[in-house]
Structure formats: C-alpha cells, structure tokens
Design a protein around this motif. Structure first.
Motif, PDB file in Angstrom:
ATOM      1  N   ASN A 179       1.037  -0.963   0.089  1.00  0.00           N
ATOM      2  CA  ASN A 179       0.024  -0.074  -0.032  1.00  0.00           C
ATOM      3  C   ASN A 179       0.928   1.097   0.093  1.00  0.00           C
ATOM      4  OD1 ASN A 179       0.679   0.799   2.829  1.00  0.00           O
ATOM      5  ND2 ASN A 179      -0.451  -1.024   3.243  1.00  0.00           N
ATOM      6  N   MET A 180       0.397   2.381   0.028  1.00  0.00           N
ATOM      7  CA  MET A 180       1.135   3.550   0.014  1.00  0.00           C
ATOM      8  C   MET A 180       1.020   4.288   1.476  1.00  0.00           C
ATOM      9  SD  MET A 180       1.833   3.873  -3.269  1.00  0.00           S
ATOM     10  CE  MET A 180       1.766   5.802  -3.942  1.00  0.00           C
ATOM     11  N   LEU A 181       0.640   3.782   2.380  1.00  0.00           N
ATOM     12  CA  LEU A 181       0.692   4.407   3.737  1.00  0.00           C
ATOM     13  C   LEU A 181       2.264   4.877   3.940  1.00  0.00           C
ATOM     14  CD1 LEU A 181      -1.655   1.837   5.653  1.00  0.00           C
ATOM     15  CD2 LEU A 181      -2.211   3.998   4.732  1.00  0.00           C
ATOM     16  N   ILE A 182       2.168   6.032   4.635  1.00  0.00           N
ATOM     17  CA  ILE A 182       3.620   6.654   4.812  1.00  0.00           C
ATOM     18  C   ILE A 182       4.496   5.639   5.752  1.00  0.00           C
ATOM     19  CG2 ILE A 182       4.752   8.487   5.852  1.00  0.00           C
ATOM     20  CD1 ILE A 182       2.365  10.394   4.891  1.00  0.00           C
ATOM     21  N   TRP A 183       4.025   5.328   6.789  1.00  0.00           N
ATOM     22  CA  TRP A 183       4.737   4.570   7.727  1.00  0.00           C
ATOM     23  C   TRP A 183       5.102   3.113   7.129  1.00  0.00           C
ATOM     24  CZ3 TRP A 183       8.076   6.404  10.773  1.00  0.00           C
ATOM     25  CH2 TRP A 183       8.777   5.581  11.545  1.00  0.00           C
ATOM     26  N   CYS A 184       4.605   2.691   6.257  1.00  0.00           N
ATOM     27  CA  CYS A 184       4.911   1.389   6.028  1.00  0.00           C
ATOM     28  C   CYS A 184       5.987   1.581   4.740  1.00  0.00           C
ATOM     29  CB  CYS A 184       3.711   0.749   4.848  1.00  0.00           C
ATOM     30  SG  CYS A 184       2.405  -0.183   5.994  1.00  0.00           S
ATOM     31  N   CYS A 185       5.715   2.501   4.004  1.00  0.00           N
ATOM     32  CA  CYS A 185       6.861   2.930   3.056  1.00  0.00           C
ATOM     33  C   CYS A 185       7.996   3.307   3.697  1.00  0.00           C
ATOM     34  CB  CYS A 185       6.366   4.015   2.192  1.00  0.00           C
ATOM     35  SG  CYS A 185       4.987   3.464   0.984  1.00  0.00           S
ATOM     36  N   VAL A 186       8.013   4.135   4.926  1.00  0.00           N
ATOM     37  CA  VAL A 186       9.207   4.179   5.616  1.00  0.00           C
ATOM     38  C   VAL A 186      10.030   3.142   6.147  1.00  0.00           C
ATOM     39  CG1 VAL A 186      10.287   5.493   7.862  1.00  0.00           C
ATOM     40  CG2 VAL A 186       8.448   6.604   6.274  1.00  0.00           C
ATOM     41  N   ARG A 187       9.333   2.184   6.753  1.00  0.00           N
ATOM     42  CA  ARG A 187       9.955   1.035   7.107  1.00  0.00           C
ATOM     43  C   ARG A 187      10.655   0.180   5.839  1.00  0.00           C
ATOM     44  NH1 ARG A 187       5.597  -2.310  10.739  1.00  0.00           N
ATOM     45  NH2 ARG A 187       4.185  -1.562   8.712  1.00  0.00           N
ATOM     46  N   TYR A 188      10.021   0.203   4.807  1.00  0.00           N
ATOM     47  CA  TYR A 188      10.616  -0.453   3.711  1.00  0.00           C
ATOM     48  C   TYR A 188      11.736   0.417   3.344  1.00  0.00           C
ATOM     49  CZ  TYR A 188      11.415  -1.292  -1.286  1.00  0.00           C
ATOM     50  OH  TYR A 188      11.949  -1.707  -2.514  1.00  0.00           O
ATOM     51  N   TYR A 189      11.879   1.543   3.299  1.00  0.00           N
ATOM     52  CA  TYR A 189      12.967   2.513   2.694  1.00  0.00           C
ATOM     53  C   TYR A 189      14.110   2.313   3.708  1.00  0.00           C
ATOM     54  CZ  TYR A 189      15.709   6.888   2.633  1.00  0.00           C
ATOM     55  OH  TYR A 189      16.662   7.775   2.825  1.00  0.00           O
ATOM     56  N   VAL A 195      14.970  12.784   0.287  1.00  0.00           N
ATOM     57  CA  VAL A 195      15.634  11.548  -0.190  1.00  0.00           C
ATOM     58  C   VAL A 195      14.763  10.381  -0.088  1.00  0.00           C
ATOM     59  CG1 VAL A 195      17.736  10.083   0.395  1.00  0.00           C
ATOM     60  CG2 VAL A 195      17.826  12.561   0.820  1.00  0.00           C
ATOM     61  N   PHE A 196      13.893  10.396   0.759  1.00  0.00           N
ATOM     62  CA  PHE A 196      12.897   9.195   1.067  1.00  0.00           C
ATOM     63  C   PHE A 196      12.028   9.201  -0.218  1.00  0.00           C
ATOM     64  CE2 PHE A 196       8.491   8.532   2.694  1.00  0.00           C
ATOM     65  CZ  PHE A 196       8.515   7.227   2.794  1.00  0.00           C
ATOM     66  N   VAL A 197      11.260  10.443  -0.606  1.00  0.00           N
ATOM     67  CA  VAL A 197      10.418  10.344  -1.759  1.00  0.00           C
ATOM     68  C   VAL A 197      11.234   9.941  -2.925  1.00  0.00           C
ATOM     69  CG1 VAL A 197       9.175  11.734  -3.235  1.00  0.00           C
ATOM     70  CG2 VAL A 197       8.928  11.739  -0.826  1.00  0.00           C
ATOM     71  N   LYS A 198      12.526  10.549  -3.069  1.00  0.00           N
ATOM     72  CA  LYS A 198      13.405  10.379  -4.255  1.00  0.00           C
ATOM     73  C   LYS A 198      13.545   8.624  -4.410  1.00  0.00           C
ATOM     74  CE  LYS A 198      17.772  11.188  -6.346  1.00  0.00           C
ATOM     75  NZ  LYS A 198      19.059  11.958  -6.104  1.00  0.00           N
ATOM     76  N   ALA A 199      13.650   7.897  -3.336  1.00  0.00           N
ATOM     77  CA  ALA A 199      14.170   6.719  -3.244  1.00  0.00           C
ATOM     78  C   ALA A 199      13.024   5.725  -3.656  1.00  0.00           C
ATOM     79  CB  ALA A 199      14.599   6.249  -1.823  1.00  0.00           C
ATOM     80  N   LEU A 200      11.679   6.044  -3.118  1.00  0.00           N
ATOM     81  CA  LEU A 200      10.197   5.647  -3.513  1.00  0.00           C
ATOM     82  C   LEU A 200       9.991   5.524  -5.014  1.00  0.00           C
ATOM     83  CD1 LEU A 200       7.932   6.388  -0.620  1.00  0.00           C
ATOM     84  CD2 LEU A 200       9.318   4.490  -0.870  1.00  0.00           C
ATOM     85  N   HIS A 201      10.509   6.781  -5.701  1.00  0.00           N
ATOM     86  CA  HIS A 201      10.354   6.834  -7.149  1.00  0.00           C
ATOM     87  C   HIS A 201      11.127   6.107  -7.810  1.00  0.00           C
ATOM     88  CE1 HIS A 201       9.800   8.767 -10.865  1.00  0.00           C
ATOM     89  NE2 HIS A 201      10.907   9.271 -10.880  1.00  0.00           N
ATOM     90  N   ARG A 202      12.316   5.899  -7.265  1.00  0.00           N
ATOM     91  CA  ARG A 202      13.208   4.916  -7.971  1.00  0.00           C
ATOM     92  C   ARG A 202      12.884   3.599  -7.840  1.00  0.00           C
ATOM     93  NH1 ARG A 202      19.400   7.164  -6.482  1.00  0.00           N
ATOM     94  NH2 ARG A 202      19.460   9.041  -7.845  1.00  0.00           N
ATOM     95  N   LYS A 203      12.141   3.143  -6.810  1.00  0.00           N
ATOM     96  CA  LYS A 203      11.705   1.761  -6.943  1.00  0.00           C
ATOM     97  C   LYS A 203      10.474   1.450  -7.308  1.00  0.00           C
ATOM     98  CE  LYS A 203      14.949   0.185  -3.904  1.00  0.00           C
ATOM     99  NZ  LYS A 203      15.879  -1.063  -4.382  1.00  0.00           N
ATOM    100  N   GLY A 204      10.071   2.660  -8.067  1.00  0.00           N
ATOM    101  CA  GLY A 204       8.696   2.373  -8.555  1.00  0.00           C
ATOM    102  C   GLY A 204       7.576   2.432  -7.835  1.00  0.00           C
ATOM    103  N   ILE A 205       7.754   2.876  -6.399  1.00  0.00           N
ATOM    104  CA  ILE A 205       6.336   2.864  -5.555  1.00  0.00           C
ATOM    105  C   ILE A 205       5.668   4.382  -5.955  1.00  0.00           C
ATOM    106  CG2 ILE A 205       6.038   2.812  -3.118  1.00  0.00           C
ATOM    107  CD1 ILE A 205       8.287   1.419  -2.465  1.00  0.00           C
TER     108      ILE A 205
END
Length: 318
Positions: free
Chosen positions: A6-16, A93-103
C-alpha cells in the motif's frame, strides 16, 4: 525484500529504512533517518496526510512552517537552521528513493528548495594546556586508567571520530611507520593518518599489560575494549571522555569531538595546509574543514599584528 503493498507513509518508511540497511549504511545514519521521518510522519497524521502520493511541494511548505515554529520540549528553543534542513532533506531523499523503486510515479519533491545551510563555529575549544590537563586524569585510576589514557591520547593524536576509534584493530596500528589505518570512516571511506610516538607508546603499554584482562572477559578482537570485554559503543566512549573533562574541572558540552576540534585547530595554528587537515579528519568536503580556519585565532592575530596599519602604528594617546 518485498515492496509495501500500500502507499501508507509509515509502511513505506519501514521499507525504505530496510533498503538503507541493505546498502550497508551505518546504524547512526539509519537511526537519524528513522527519527527524522518519524517526526514528519507524526506531523502528517495530525494533518490527515496518510499516503506518500500526497506528499508534494505544498505539503512540504506546511511542514517547513511547522519546523520554523517548533520548539524543542527540553529547552523550549527553536530548531537551528541545519536541523531544519536535515529534517526536510530526510523527506526529500525518502521520496526520491520511493520514486526510483517504482512505488511513486513521480518524484514530487525533485524541485524542493531546502532551508539554507548554517556553518557554526565549534564551541568549547580547549587550549593546549587544558587538553594536557584532561589527558593527565586517567592515570589515577589503575588498569582502566591505562586503557582510558591510551584512548584519549589516540583521540588527540589523530583527531578521529569516536565510531572510527571503536573499530580499530591492533593490525591497523603501524608502529614502525607511525600510522593508523581507519577502516570504518564516514561514508565507508578508508584512510591512513599519522599518529604520534607518545600515543603509540600508550597503546603498546595498554596492549601488553591491560588489554588481556578485558579480552579474557569478552574475547573481542577490537583494540580498545569496554569493561565487559566487548567493543566500545560510541556513546560509552563519549561518557568516558566527558567524565575526564569534568574531572579536570571544565564544564563544557561535548566529549570526543572536542579532541577532534583541538587537533584541527592546533595543526592550523602551526601552519598546517588546510588540505592536509582535511585528509587527517576524513572530511569529504573542504568546506567542512574550512570552519576551523575561523577558529584558528593564533595565526590570525599574528598576521593582523604584522600586516594591519592600525596594529603597526605606535600612536600614543594623550
């Protein structure tokens, strides 16, 4: 490593953060990112922002407005300019990394303007006499004192960071060439720095007489061992150094870094080339080292007295 479903912020933070660990980033770096992104996440919750695809320049304007008004609970003081910049950069940097990963389909913060950077002078600098006074404190404490004395002498002789010292092995010390290999430098950069004969003698004394006592407890192969025989934790090194600073009669904030500041300042005072000091300290950018040119007052005073017309004049006041 599975991407968040999903696109939930904290789920994406933990993945990052897991991807940061997989890249070999240091625990201190990841801890800083975790703390900074958690602050942003909590602010997002208060403003009903749940998913990463809602993070854009307008949202960040609101976050920066919040940071400008924020007061640190313990002191009621505002965040300094560099703290605000770091907190915003964590999100960028967090948002840039998510973009690179295709999220995220877009890097929505590609054109964000970070708060300006502030270069502050090191505080609590010691004189040569004060440093020697601190260095004299550990020898009063028996076996632990010999170890602590060797640690302080190493800090002072090399100007290395506390994490770098914690990772030194005996094989990193070249007694013949009077050099120390730093294998755990910031940004995974290795370097070789000179070390004084005085520091080497204290290291040798500690290695022969004291280290075997601690090694029998934990069996760790690092050079400097804590009381439990294991590798010294960086914060414990700071506690130890701060103890001796206080014991010497000085009430100043900071610990291990105070020796680093002293090393840089004294070398510049004694005409060291700034690029040599940069290599010594392991700075990636010369601009970081240049901060010490502003606190190297001994050289500035000498040049001023020798060159400024006002200082050269001998006008007597009547």
């Amino acid at each position: 490593m599975f991407k968040p479903s999903n696109m939930l912020i904290w789920c994406c933070v933990r993945y990052y953060l897991r991807t940061c660990a997989a890249k070999g980033q240091s625990s201190d770096t990841i801890r800083g990112k975790y703390s900074g992104l958690k602050k942003f996440f909590l602010w997002c919750l208060e403003n009903d922002i749940r998913k990463v695809d809602r993070i854009n320049l307008d949202v960040m304007d609101g976050y920066m407005e919040f940071l400008n008004a924020y007061r640190i609970p313990a002191t009621n003081k505002p965040l300094c300019q560099n703290q605000k910049r770091n907190l915003v950069e964590f999100v960028k940097v967090f948002v840039k990394a998510l973009h690179r990963k295709g999220i995220m389909e877009q890097n929505t913060l590609e054109f964000i303007e970070l708060p300006g950077k502030e270069y502050t002078l090191p505080k609590g600098l010691f004189s040569e006499y004060e440093v020697e006074r601190i260095l004299d404190q550990p020898i009063l404490l028996g076996e632990r004192g010999y170890r602590d004395k060797a640690i302080l002498e190493t800090f002072y002789a090399t100007g290395i960071r506390r994490t770098e010292l914690a990772h030194i092995r005996f094989s990193d010390v070249n007694f013949e060439a009077k050099e120390l290999t730093i294998t755990h430098g910031k940004g995974h950069r290795q370097r070789i720095v000179p070390i004084s004969q005085r520091a080497l003698e204290w290291i040798a004394l500690y290695w022969q007489r004291v280290r075997p006592i601690f090694a029998n407890i934990g069996g760790c192969d690092y050079l400097f061992l804590a009381n439990n025989g294991n590798q010294y934790l960086p914060n414990k090194l700071s506690d130890m150094v701060a103890k001796y600073v206080k014991q010497a009669g000085f009430k100043r904030h900071g610990a291990c870094h105070l020796f680093r500041h002293a090393t840089a300042t004294f070398m510049l005072d004694n005409d060291a080339d700034i690029r040599h000091v940069q290599v010594m300290l392991g700075h990636a950018s010369l601009s970081t080292t240049q901060i010490y040119t502003h606190v190297s007052q001994k050289k500035l005073r000498a040049v001023y007295q020798r060159t400024h017309p006002s200082a050269l004049s001998n006008v007597e006041l009547r």
